[in-house]
Design an enzyme around this catalytic site. Structure first.
Site, PDB file in Angstrom:
ATOM      1  N   SER A   1       0.838  -1.216   0.000  1.00 39.72           N
ATOM      2  CA  SER A   1       0.000   0.000   0.000  1.00 39.72           C
ATOM      3  C   SER A   1       0.864   1.254   0.000  1.00 39.72           C
ATOM      4  CB  SER A   1      -0.914   0.041   1.229  1.00 39.72           C
ATOM      5  OG  SER A   1      -1.770  -1.063   1.251  1.00 39.72           O
TER       6      SER A   1
ATOM      7  N   GLU B   1      -9.823   1.041  -2.969  1.00 38.04           N
ATOM      8  CA  GLU B   1      -9.637   1.076  -4.436  1.00 38.04           C
ATOM      9  C   GLU B   1     -10.840   0.477  -5.162  1.00 38.04           C
ATOM     10  OE1 GLU B   1      -7.004   2.420  -5.766  1.00 38.04           O
ATOM     11  OE2 GLU B   1      -5.658   2.564  -4.059  1.00 38.04           O
ATOM     12  N   GLY B   2     -12.025   0.753  -4.640  1.00 35.46           N
ATOM     13  CA  GLY B   2     -13.249   0.181  -5.200  1.00 35.46           C
ATOM     14  C   GLY B   2     -13.545  -1.127  -4.504  1.00 35.46           C
TER      15      GLY B   2
ATOM     16  N   GLY C   1      -6.076  12.049  -1.467  1.00 31.41           N
ATOM     17  CA  GLY C   1      -7.317  12.216  -0.706  1.00 31.41           C
ATOM     18  C   GLY C   1      -8.540  12.314  -1.587  1.00 31.41           C
ATOM     19  N   LEU C   2      -9.222  11.187  -1.725  1.00 31.18           N
ATOM     20  CA  LEU C   2     -10.482  11.177  -2.487  1.00 31.18           C
ATOM     21  C   LEU C   2     -11.659  10.881  -1.540  1.00 31.18           C
ATOM     22  CD1 LEU C   2     -11.879  11.303  -5.273  1.00 31.18           C
ATOM     23  CD2 LEU C   2     -11.497   8.845  -5.481  1.00 31.18           C
TER      24      LEU C   2
ATOM     25  N   PHE D   1     -25.302   1.479 -10.730  1.00 28.96           N
ATOM     26  CA  PHE D   1     -24.664   2.082  -9.548  1.00 28.96           C
ATOM     27  C   PHE D   1     -25.653   2.818  -8.658  1.00 28.96           C
ATOM     28  CE2 PHE D   1     -21.098   1.358 -12.292  1.00 28.96           C
ATOM     29  CZ  PHE D   1     -20.076   1.030 -11.426  1.00 28.96           C
TER      30      PHE D   1
ATOM     31  N   LEU E   1      -6.888   5.662  -9.823  1.00 28.24           N
ATOM     32  CA  LEU E   1      -7.308   4.427  -9.137  1.00 28.24           C
ATOM     33  C   LEU E   1      -7.071   3.212 -10.021  1.00 28.24           C
ATOM     34  CD1 LEU E   1     -10.619   5.564  -7.378  1.00 28.24           C
ATOM     35  CD2 LEU E   1      -8.367   5.272  -6.363  1.00 28.24           C
TER      36      LEU E   1
ATOM     37  N   HIS F   1     -18.614   9.965   1.989  1.00 21.95           N
ATOM     38  CA  HIS F   1     -18.638   9.606   0.563  1.00 21.95           C
ATOM     39  C   HIS F   1     -17.434   8.740   0.229  1.00 21.95           C
ATOM     40  CE1 HIS F   1     -21.798  12.583   0.194  1.00 21.95           C
ATOM     41  NE2 HIS F   1     -21.020  13.396   0.891  1.00 21.95           N
TER      42      HIS F   1
ATOM     43  N   PRO G   1     -15.548  11.331   4.848  1.00 27.27           N
ATOM     44  CA  PRO G   1     -16.285  10.594   5.881  1.00 27.27           C
ATOM     45  C   PRO G   1     -17.647  10.096   5.380  1.00 27.27           C
ATOM     46  CG  PRO G   1     -15.288  12.569   6.821  1.00 27.27           C
ATOM     47  CD  PRO G   1     -15.029  12.628   5.345  1.00 27.27           C
TER      48      PRO G   1
HETATM   49  P1  FAD Z   1     -19.256   2.749   1.332  1.00 25.46           P
HETATM   50  O1  FAD Z   1     -19.100   3.428   0.024  1.00 25.46           O
HETATM   51  O2  FAD Z   1     -20.117   3.380   2.360  1.00 25.46           O
HETATM   52  O3  FAD Z   1     -19.779   1.272   1.044  1.00 25.46           O
HETATM   53  C1  FAD Z   1     -20.233   0.415   2.080  1.00 25.46           C
HETATM   54  C2  FAD Z   1     -20.762  -0.872   1.454  1.00 25.46           C
HETATM   55  O4  FAD Z   1     -21.820  -0.564   0.550  1.00 25.46           O
HETATM   56  C3  FAD Z   1     -19.687  -1.599   0.629  1.00 25.46           C
HETATM   57  O5  FAD Z   1     -19.866  -2.986   0.750  1.00 25.46           O
HETATM   58  C4  FAD Z   1     -20.007  -1.169  -0.786  1.00 25.46           C
HETATM   59  O6  FAD Z   1     -19.571  -2.082  -1.763  1.00 25.46           O
HETATM   60  C5  FAD Z   1     -21.526  -1.089  -0.735  1.00 25.46           C
HETATM   61  N1  FAD Z   1     -22.035  -0.201  -1.774  1.00 25.46           N
HETATM   62  C6  FAD Z   1     -21.830   1.142  -1.928  1.00 25.46           C
HETATM   63  N2  FAD Z   1     -22.438   1.586  -3.027  1.00 25.46           N
HETATM   64  C7  FAD Z   1     -23.033   0.500  -3.597  1.00 25.46           C
HETATM   65  C8  FAD Z   1     -23.807   0.297  -4.774  1.00 25.46           C
HETATM   66  N3  FAD Z   1     -24.097   1.286  -5.624  1.00 25.46           N
HETATM   67  N4  FAD Z   1     -24.272  -0.956  -5.029  1.00 25.46           N
HETATM   68  C9  FAD Z   1     -23.977  -1.985  -4.200  1.00 25.46           C
HETATM   69  N5  FAD Z   1     -23.242  -1.865  -3.081  1.00 25.46           N
HETATM   70  C10 FAD Z   1     -22.777  -0.635  -2.795  1.00 25.46           C
HETATM   71  N6  FAD Z   1      -9.338   6.376   0.169  1.00 25.46           N
HETATM   72  C11 FAD Z   1      -8.593   7.358  -0.410  1.00 25.46           C
HETATM   73  O7  FAD Z   1      -9.129   8.273  -1.041  1.00 25.46           O
HETATM   74  N7  FAD Z   1      -7.231   7.362  -0.288  1.00 25.46           N
HETATM   75  C12 FAD Z   1      -6.556   6.393   0.404  1.00 25.46           C
HETATM   76  O8  FAD Z   1      -5.326   6.432   0.479  1.00 25.46           O
HETATM   77  C13 FAD Z   1      -7.309   5.350   1.035  1.00 25.46           C
HETATM   78  N8  FAD Z   1      -6.689   4.413   1.814  1.00 25.46           N
HETATM   79  C14 FAD Z   1      -7.452   3.505   2.523  1.00 25.46           C
HETATM   80  C15 FAD Z   1      -6.835   2.639   3.436  1.00 25.46           C
HETATM   81  C16 FAD Z   1      -7.588   1.741   4.185  1.00 25.46           C
HETATM   82  C17 FAD Z   1      -6.927   0.862   5.198  1.00 25.46           C
HETATM   83  C18 FAD Z   1      -8.991   1.669   3.979  1.00 25.46           C
HETATM   84  C19 FAD Z   1      -9.814   0.674   4.744  1.00 25.46           C
HETATM   85  C20 FAD Z   1      -9.615   2.520   3.085  1.00 25.46           C
HETATM   86  C21 FAD Z   1      -8.860   3.456   2.354  1.00 25.46           C
HETATM   87  N9  FAD Z   1      -9.471   4.387   1.501  1.00 25.46           N
HETATM   88  C22 FAD Z   1      -8.732   5.380   0.895  1.00 25.46           C
HETATM   89  C23 FAD Z   1     -10.918   4.443   1.419  1.00 25.46           C
HETATM   90  C24 FAD Z   1     -11.542   3.400   0.509  1.00 25.46           C
HETATM   91  O9  FAD Z   1     -11.235   3.652  -0.831  1.00 25.46           O
HETATM   92  C25 FAD Z   1     -13.061   3.372   0.789  1.00 25.46           C
HETATM   93  O10 FAD Z   1     -13.218   2.783   2.063  1.00 25.46           O
HETATM   94  C26 FAD Z   1     -13.843   2.608  -0.258  1.00 25.46           C
HETATM   95  O11 FAD Z   1     -13.926   3.331  -1.460  1.00 25.46           O
HETATM   96  C27 FAD Z   1     -15.277   2.300   0.208  1.00 25.46           C
HETATM   97  O12 FAD Z   1     -15.889   3.452   0.710  1.00 25.46           O
HETATM   98  P2  FAD Z   1     -16.618   3.407   2.139  1.00 25.46           P
HETATM   99  O13 FAD Z   1     -15.702   2.785   3.126  1.00 25.46           O
HETATM  100  O14 FAD Z   1     -17.113   4.782   2.404  1.00 25.46           O
HETATM  101  O15 FAD Z   1     -17.824   2.406   1.970  1.00 25.46           O
END
Ligand code: FAD
Length: 387
Positions: free
Chosen positions: A94, A366-367, A133-134, A386, A242, A139, A137
């Site tokens: 990572s 990363e999705g 930073g994408l 989506f 990404l 989104h 909290p």
């Molecule tokens: P949510 O978007 O709230 O999703 C929660 C659940 O709902 C998931 O199972 C998801 O698949 C599901 N869901 C959401 N929308 C839909 C849909 N349309 N249909 C079906 N299911 C859906 N981000 C950065 O920008 N930069 C970083 O460097 C970075 N590092 C990270 C490091 C760690 C250790 C972790 C855990 C996360 C990191 N992230 C980072 C954030 C990461 O990319 C997000 O956690 C991820 O995109 C999911 O977003 P969320 O956690 O808000 O979950």
């Protein structure tokens, strides 16, 4: 990997240079990571800056980029490096992914000449650390709804908002921050010592504990006009970054799975129950065989995508196929390996539970796997599901 695990003779299909790069990274992981990583993980502390400089010396940071001190390696060579790093720990892969494929790639692809000169050489050596930073909290999967805002004030930009779950944020020198403007989403290169920027470490992670993660608050952060990444227009810019990082994960996840399976093979051939090694039971062999088949399928997929990338023919949804499959199967392999080690499977003396816990994050960042299913689903049906 051990010869026994290379069921399909993939090793000879690599070039000498690819094998050489892989072996150098493997040695680094053996010498510098394996002896310490269980402690780093347990303590939730990793000497990231020190490691970044060591990775920089080997040319692993921004490895697939050209110019500005970057190694200009092939996509396959970069993938092999990711595989070896993640065989050590997903947190270290990572570190390299975020630095090279997210922060550096964003600057390299979308930055001005001055931004590239200012940041890329020092990021390539690991002297400077970048983050991306994408996520916010509120989104994550839906970055189009981001609320971090950049508004014009004379020639300056003023940024307000918050980014969450940002790898390397607490130790970063600069952040690539994505924000909404009147013209749509734009990227900004934000030195972390700019007044109004604060980064707080996220504690109590049960996954990726050998990786620093933080939240970034942006409180009326005033930036000069030239802080904007001039070529980054719209959300497709961060999404293209990404795709770069996801490609590394396709390979990395296989590395974590391989480490689990190598550990398990060694354990199952030496641990005896009912008067014979665990590996001598048919049930164990069925597990080992199924896992090895998934492992080599994952490696073939990674190599195929790598060859496509090197031919400039790799499409984002193909990377989704790779990330979806390889992370999901790596996690399944880690969980299955854990059963073969019995109680030792939950011990930090073995790497398996650590890899399994790490892969939970890899499945999400990363999705998420669901988002990649939707990407593939859209490609198959022509219908976006989506929203
Ligand atoms: P949510 O978007 O709230 O999703 C929660 C659940 O709902 C998931 O199972 C998801 O698949 C599901 N869901 C959401 N929308 C839909 C849909 N349309 N249909 C079906 N299911 C859906 N981000 C950065 O920008 N930069 C970083 O460097 C970075 N590092 C990270 C490091 C760690 C250790 C972790 C855990 C996360 C990191 N992230 C980072 C954030 C990461 O990319 C997000 O956690 C991820 O995109 C999911 O977003 P969320 O956690 O808000 O979950």
């Amino acid at each position: 990997m051990t010869a026994a695990l290379d069921l399909l003779d993939l090793d000879p299909s690599l070039t000498d240079e690819e094998r050489q790069i892989r072996d150098v990274v493997r040695q680094l992981v053996d010498d510098r990571v394996r002896p310490h990583v269980a402690d780093w993980y347990e303590q939730g502390q990793v000497p990231a800056r020190e490691l970044a400089r060591e990775f920089g010396k080997l040319g692993l940071l921004g490895m697939h980029l050209t110019g500005y001190g970057c190694a200009g390696a092939s996509a396959v060579a970069y993938g092999l490096a990711c595989q070896e790093l993640e065989a050590g720990d997903s947190g270290l892969r990572s570190l390299v992914s975020v630095q090279g494929s997210l922060a550096m790639y964003a600057i390299w692809r979308y930055g001005s000449g001055e931004q590239k000169q200012r940041w890329l050489p020092s990021m390539a050596t690991g002297e400077a650390i970048g983050c991306f930073g994408l996520t916010e909290p509120d989104h994550g999967s839906d970055p189009a709804s981001m609320t971090t805002r950049a508004r014009r004030d004379g020639d300056d930009w003023v940024l307000t908002g918050a980014k969450m779950w940002i790898t390397n944020a607490p130790i970063a020198d600069a952040a690539v921050i994505w924000a909404r403007t009147d013209e749509g989403v734009r990227g900004f290169l934000v030195p972390m010592d700019t007044p109004g920027v604060t980064a707080r470490e996220i504690r109590r992670k049960m996954s990726l504990r050998a990786s620093v993660t933080g939240e970034i608050a942006l409180d009326d952060v005033r930036l000069p006009a030239d802080a904007q990444l001039p070529e980054a227009i719209g959300l497709k810019a961060p999404l293209s970054c990404l795709t770069e990082a996801r490609y590394g994960i396709v390979w990395g996840a296989v590395g974590a799975a391989r480490d689990c399976l190598e550990t398990t093979l060694a354990y199952a051939t030496t641990r005896t129950q009912f008067g014979r090694p665990l590996a001598g039971f048919q049930l164990t062999q069925a597990k080992l065989a199924d896992m090895a088949v998934e492992l080599v399928k994952g490696q073939l997929l990674a190599l195929h995508l790598g060859r496509l990338a090197d031919a400039h023919r790799l499409r984002p949804e193909q990377v989704s196929v790779g990330k979806l499959n390889n992370v999901r199967e790596a996690l399944a392999i880690a969980r299955q390996c854990r059963t073969i080690l019995g109680a030792n499977g939950v011990s930090g003396e073995y790497p398996i539970m650590r890899h399994a816990n790490n892969l939970e994050s890899v499945l999400t960042y990363e999705g998420t796997s669901e988002i990649h299913q939707l990407v593939v689903g859209q490609r198959l049906t022509g219908i976006s599901a989506f929203a």
